[in-house]
Design an enzyme around this catalytic site. Sequence first.
Site, PDB file in Angstrom:
ATOM      1  N   ASP A 419       0.836  -1.197   0.000  1.00  0.00           N
ATOM      2  CA  ASP A 419       0.000   0.000   0.000  1.00  0.00           C
ATOM      3  C   ASP A 419       0.874   1.252   0.000  1.00  0.00           C
ATOM      4  OD1 ASP A 419      -2.943   0.929   0.534  1.00  0.00           O
ATOM      5  OD2 ASP A 419      -1.714   2.123   1.899  1.00  0.00           O
ATOM      6  N   GLU A 462      -5.003   2.398  -4.084  1.00  0.00           N
ATOM      7  CA  GLU A 462      -3.544   2.500  -4.010  1.00  0.00           C
ATOM      8  C   GLU A 462      -2.928   1.238  -3.416  1.00  0.00           C
ATOM      9  OE1 GLU A 462      -5.011   4.311  -0.080  1.00  0.00           O
ATOM     10  OE2 GLU A 462      -5.713   4.104  -2.142  1.00  0.00           O
TER      11      GLU A 462
END
Length: 547
Positions: A419, A462
């Site tokens: 992430d 993301e």
Amino acid sequence: MNKNAEIAVRLQALKDAYLARLPDDLAQLNVLSVQLQDAASQEQALVQLNQRLHKLAGSAGSFGLAELGKLAKQLELQTQQWSEAGQLDTGKLRLFAVAINSLEGLVDPGRPLSAPMAHRSIQAKSPNLIYVLEDDPVLAEEICVTLGHFGHEVRHFNNLARAEQAILAQPPDFMICDIMFDEEGREAPAAIARLQQQLSLPVPVIFMSTREDFQAYLDAVRAGAVGYFVKPLDIIRLVDCFEYYLDRNRSSPYRVLIVDDDVVLSEHYKLVLNAAGIRAEVLHTPERIFDMLQEFHPELVLLDLNMPGCTGPELAQVIRLNSDWLKIPITYLSSELDVDKRILAMGRAGDDFLTKPLTDRELVSAVSVRAARCRQLSDALDRDSLTGLLKHSRIKELVDLELSRAQRSGEPLSLVMLDLDHFKHINDSYGHSAGDKVIRAMAHLLRQRLRKTDSLGRYGGEEFLIVLPRCGPDEAFKLVDKVRRHFQEIPFQHQGCHFRVTTSAGIASCGASGAMAADTLLQAADEALYEAKHQGRDRVCIYQKQP
């Protein structure tokens, strides 16, 4: 012996085998033409003549016997007319027999066959040699350092003359080049264009300049440009262009399945496609079609129209009955010229038609175009448009597949949840276009830094999911932590603002001991990612099973 020479030898061996069997084939045609005179054997002889002449018309041209193929096609059409009329024109039988007998005179071994040159390809996961031609030392260093983080071997030249010598001595995989070298008073496109003519294969190049006029763009194209960037340079956009080009050229070869009962001709097609960088497999017995589809996963099926026991259209319909193979394009291969028959075949599960005989270049071009369309469709369905990585649903399917494979083989498997840290702040501060640029940069870095066997997916906005087969937790940690360290060194900019981005990752692994559900492994990787965030971000954590 290099690849092209080896394939040329094998192609010539196939031609020799074809020529060796040809006298027997032609002798059998003569026997059948005589049987046409006998009313008792006439019907069966006519059917066999039509089939044999059809095969000869389709194969002779591929082995350099174009005139033989043309006459065979004319004679095939004659047998077809007699079959449709239900009777033979006795006045033409003698002429037909003479024409059959003359086929032997058209057999000329001719010159040796040559294999098509293999296409230039860039090997996946190997360092690409990049030459940066730039006389601004600050900009050159920034480009070289950034490309180095993406795993490429980079050499800098601040002098065009020295770069020319290096290019001729060792052509790079790619060049990034300023247009103007002020100290030498020379423009690079003209020099690069001359160099390209001296190379066996042109080198792709991205040009940089402060110029935005049409002539500058035209000069760049004539020098082999695949990209053009106006200064001040956005290096991440340049990397985007560069990586996009590499992705297209280092992608896995197209996979083509050839189904044809003519062993020698189908093997010839296979060799020709292999020489052009296309993976081809041959199937001579239609009964094994589902096994072959399952093992090989072709992106295109080349299917002979006329085969004994099971025709091409029948086999195409068999394939279409299985929903797993609905999206595979099927192209018929035949010397059939009758428009109605071709239309009928196309209406029975086929998508396209190629007419035999095919030259080697025609075969490679036709197959490449059709396989590329199939891959584009598959990518549109399975891949994220921003990053080119697998979509959420597809990467989850791969987790199930790789987990089953690992449990069968007893080998380890690791999953990584990765992430981008503080991504909302990036979007809020610099805008969503800057955020998209960061996401694409991570996708490029993962593709370049991880192994060829690894699978990558965009799991969320993301968030990325990485599947690492045959990889235990310690090895996975080394791979992912290296990605983390390189990514935090990549400079980003937006409207004059410079910033860097860090990442966090969680790893979960399973070994040979015991079965584990895919959802359980995914949940463990997610928990490890949460732990990395909880410890302060910019780190990689391995899942530790709770006591």
